[in-house]
Design an enzyme around this catalytic site. Structure first.
Site, PDB file in Angstrom:
ATOM      1  N   GLU A 155     -10.943  -4.378   4.942  1.00 33.56           N
ATOM      2  CA  GLU A 155     -10.601  -4.181   3.482  1.00 33.56           C
ATOM      3  C   GLU A 155     -11.361  -5.057   2.424  1.00 33.56           C
ATOM      4  O   GLU A 155     -10.794  -5.907   1.746  1.00 33.56           O
ATOM      5  CB  GLU A 155      -9.051  -4.504   3.470  1.00 33.56           C
ATOM      6  CG  GLU A 155      -8.089  -3.430   4.335  1.00 33.56           C
ATOM      7  CD  GLU A 155      -6.798  -3.597   3.954  1.00 33.56           C
ATOM      8  OE1 GLU A 155      -6.210  -4.316   3.154  1.00 33.56           O
ATOM      9  OE2 GLU A 155      -6.103  -2.535   4.208  1.00 33.56           O
ATOM     10  N   GLU A 324      -5.068   1.393  10.380  1.00 31.97           N
ATOM     11  CA  GLU A 324      -3.840   0.898   9.980  1.00 31.97           C
ATOM     12  C   GLU A 324      -2.957   1.754   9.344  1.00 31.97           C
ATOM     13  O   GLU A 324      -3.462   2.630   8.480  1.00 31.97           O
ATOM     14  CB  GLU A 324      -3.963  -0.511   9.015  1.00 31.97           C
ATOM     15  CG  GLU A 324      -4.401  -1.732   9.684  1.00 31.97           C
ATOM     16  CD  GLU A 324      -4.521  -2.689   8.730  1.00 31.97           C
ATOM     17  OE1 GLU A 324      -3.499  -2.872   7.549  1.00 31.97           O
ATOM     18  OE2 GLU A 324      -5.198  -3.770   8.683  1.00 31.97           O
TER      19      GLU A 324
HETATM   20  C1  PNW Z   1      -3.401  -4.728   4.820  1.00 32.19           C
HETATM   21  N1  PNW Z   1      -2.269  -4.366  -1.558  1.00 32.19           N
HETATM   22  O1  PNW Z   1      -3.506  -5.464   3.675  1.00 32.19           O
HETATM   23  C2  PNW Z   1      -4.076  -5.687   5.806  1.00 32.19           C
HETATM   24  O2  PNW Z   1      -5.129  -5.232   6.440  1.00 32.19           O
HETATM   25  C3  PNW Z   1      -2.933  -6.256   6.594  1.00 32.19           C
HETATM   26  O3  PNW Z   1      -3.244  -7.657   6.988  1.00 32.19           O
HETATM   27  C4  PNW Z   1      -1.568  -6.278   6.043  1.00 32.19           C
HETATM   28  O4  PNW Z   1      -0.756  -6.838   6.831  1.00 32.19           O
HETATM   29  C5  PNW Z   1      -1.150  -4.859   5.679  1.00 32.19           C
HETATM   30  O5  PNW Z   1      -2.185  -4.156   5.057  1.00 32.19           O
HETATM   31  C6  PNW Z   1       0.338  -4.519   5.157  1.00 32.19           C
HETATM   32  O6  PNW Z   1       0.299  -5.168   3.926  1.00 32.19           O
HETATM   33  C7  PNW Z   1      -3.182  -4.949   2.482  1.00 32.19           C
HETATM   34  O7  PNW Z   1      -1.467  -4.989  -2.315  1.00 32.19           O
HETATM   35  C8  PNW Z   1      -2.310  -5.830   1.582  1.00 32.19           C
HETATM   36  O8  PNW Z   1      -3.164  -3.246  -2.194  1.00 32.19           O
HETATM   37  C9  PNW Z   1      -1.948  -5.658   0.387  1.00 32.19           C
HETATM   38  C10 PNW Z   1      -2.527  -4.654  -0.296  1.00 32.19           C
HETATM   39  C11 PNW Z   1      -3.159  -3.727   0.471  1.00 32.19           C
HETATM   40  C12 PNW Z   1      -3.401  -3.964   1.989  1.00 32.19           C
END
Ligand code: PNW
Length: 421
Positions: A155, A324
């Site tokens: 990401e 994911e």
């Molecule tokens: C992903 N947002 O993170 C990550 O790859 C993981 O590490 C994380 O635990 C998972 O999603 C669940 O949150 C994100 O706020 C964290 O847009 C935040 C965002 C998107 C992805």
């Protein structure tokens, strides 16, 4: 059986080093946790660094045939020029055990955290620091022998947005100018890694794809949604092949590179409105309100979005994985429903000819969720943070049965699925 996936399809789970290993003392997150700039401390997390055997055995028993995890750069290089062989050997044991159990490893080189010493030098904001990244990638090439699937970055645009635009995450910099430079340097870093690793592995990148929905039918909002979609979702991926990264203010020349696959992280959708604020790039994006119930993250559940994300990413003509997809909830029945409904759409995508090769549920177990700490429960396996006891939830077994049969039986679809897609 109503839904039968192809034999090659991978049914796995996903984790990330800092979120489960524990005692990741040498990275930037740990540092900010200690000085109180982050609300929660990861501490021993799930203690996976010590309990990895138990965790891999559990995966095998549950019947999952793939596992996505990340290598912690700061464990291999806790200090500049100081290589830690013990950590190298531990990761090697993890890989060997997975291979022995017939679980396909899918390894990410960078999942948000970096060595503190690297960040003190400016991290990815400075192009000259990429030489340190290259050292790490060289070691990784050595470490990952026998692994097939390797992703460079997790990401990248979430990393840029959280770390350099909203300043909600380390390194807490609020500089749009720096943000796009970091993105352009991540593209250079991807290209360097691709050159080193190509041929030896399937080398890809993992991209979070939120569905950008216009807040209204007005032309202005529609345009705003398109702009958000381009800036967040496509500008980065386009640049891998075009060699031009179009940031909000200017365009950067980056190496023309490639990716052997694209990993899609899909959770939810955003609602985008027009804004007059140039500092917000003329749009306002917030979490879309699409389902009555919200997850512990405050996210709506929108299964159709996974199909839309696959369809949109297929423009690059590359094999795809869902790297994911998951839900934070204490209601495990809801988790079962979430998985089945999203898998229904993944199946539809395959039927419609899209090249999707696997699905990785986030997450194998409850874990440290960045700013939200240990409250959101994403796990198929429940963690008791006092005793570190692992307890598979019902969803862990239901998903295991799906993984073993590579299909979803009719009763499950009837009970939990969507009746029409
Ligand atoms: C992903 N947002 O993170 C990550 O790859 C993981 O590490 C994380 O635990 C998972 O999603 C669940 O949150 C994100 O706020 C964290 O847009 C935040 C965002 C998107 C992805």
């Amino acid at each position: 059986m109503k839904i039968k996936f192809p034999e090659y399809f991978l049914f796995g789970t996903a984790t990330a080093a800092h979120q489960i290993e524990g005692n990741n003392k040498w990275n930037d997150w740990w540092y900010y946790e200690q000085i109180g700039k982050l609300p929660y401390k990861s501490g021993k997390a799930c203690n996976h660094w010590e309990l990895y055997k138990e965790d891999i055995n559990l995966m095998a028993e549950l019947g999952y045939n793939a596992y996505r995890f990340s290598i912690e750069w700061s464990r291999l290089f806790p200090e500049e020029g100081n290589f830690n062989e013990e950590a190298f050997n531990r990761y090697r044991e993890i890989i060997d055990l997975l291979l022995e159990k017939g679980i396909t490893p899918n390894v990410t080189l960078h999942h948000f955290t970096s060595p503190l010493w690297f960040m003190k030098k400016g991290g990815f904001a400075r192009e000259e620091n990429l030489k340190y990244w290259e050292q790490y990638v060289d070691k990784a090439a050595d470490l990952l022998k026998g692994v097939k699937i390797v992703a460079t970055f997790n990401e990248p645009m979430v990393y840029v947005m959280m770390g350099y635009l909203t300043a909600y995450w380390p390194p807490f910099v609020k500089s749009p100018f720096k943000a796009f430079r970091v993105a352009s340097n991540l593209l250079k870093a991807h290209a360097l890694a691709y050159d080193t690793l190509r041929g030896k592995f399937d080398v890809g990148i993992v991209k979070n794809i939120p569905i950008m929905l216009p807040a209204s039918e007005s032309e202005r909002d529609k345009k705003a949604a398109q702009k958000a979609d381009y800036l967040f979702n496509w500008s980065f991926l386009d640049a891998i092949w075009s060699g031009r990264y179009k940031g909000a203010f200017k365009s950067y020349k980056v190496p023309e590179s490639d990716a052997d696959f694209i990993g899609i992280n899909y959770y939810t959708a955003s609602e985008v409105k027009h804004s007059w604020n140039p500092l917000k790039f003329f749009f306002d994006a917030k979490l879309a309100d699409l389902s009555e119930r919200k997850t512990q993250m405050g996210w709506s559940v929108y299964p159709e979005g996974i199909y839309k994300a696959i369809k949109a990413v297929s423009r690059y003509g590359k094999p795809m994985y869902i790297t994911e997809n998951g839900i934070a909830t204490l209601d495990d029945e809801w988790r079962v429903e979430f998985i089945i409904q999203h898998l229904q759409y993944v199946y539809k995508a395959i039927e419609d000819g899209y090249d999707v090769n696997g699905y990785f549920y986030w997450s194998l177990m409850d874990n440290y969720e960045w700013r939200e700490g240990f409250e959101p429960r994403f796990g198929l396996i429940e963690i008791d943070y006092e005793t570190f006891e692992r307890k598979p939830r019902k969803s862990a077994y239901v998903y295991g049965e799906i993984a073993q049969k590579k299909g979803i039986k009719e009763e499950l679809v009837e009970k939990y699925g969507l009746s029409s897609l």
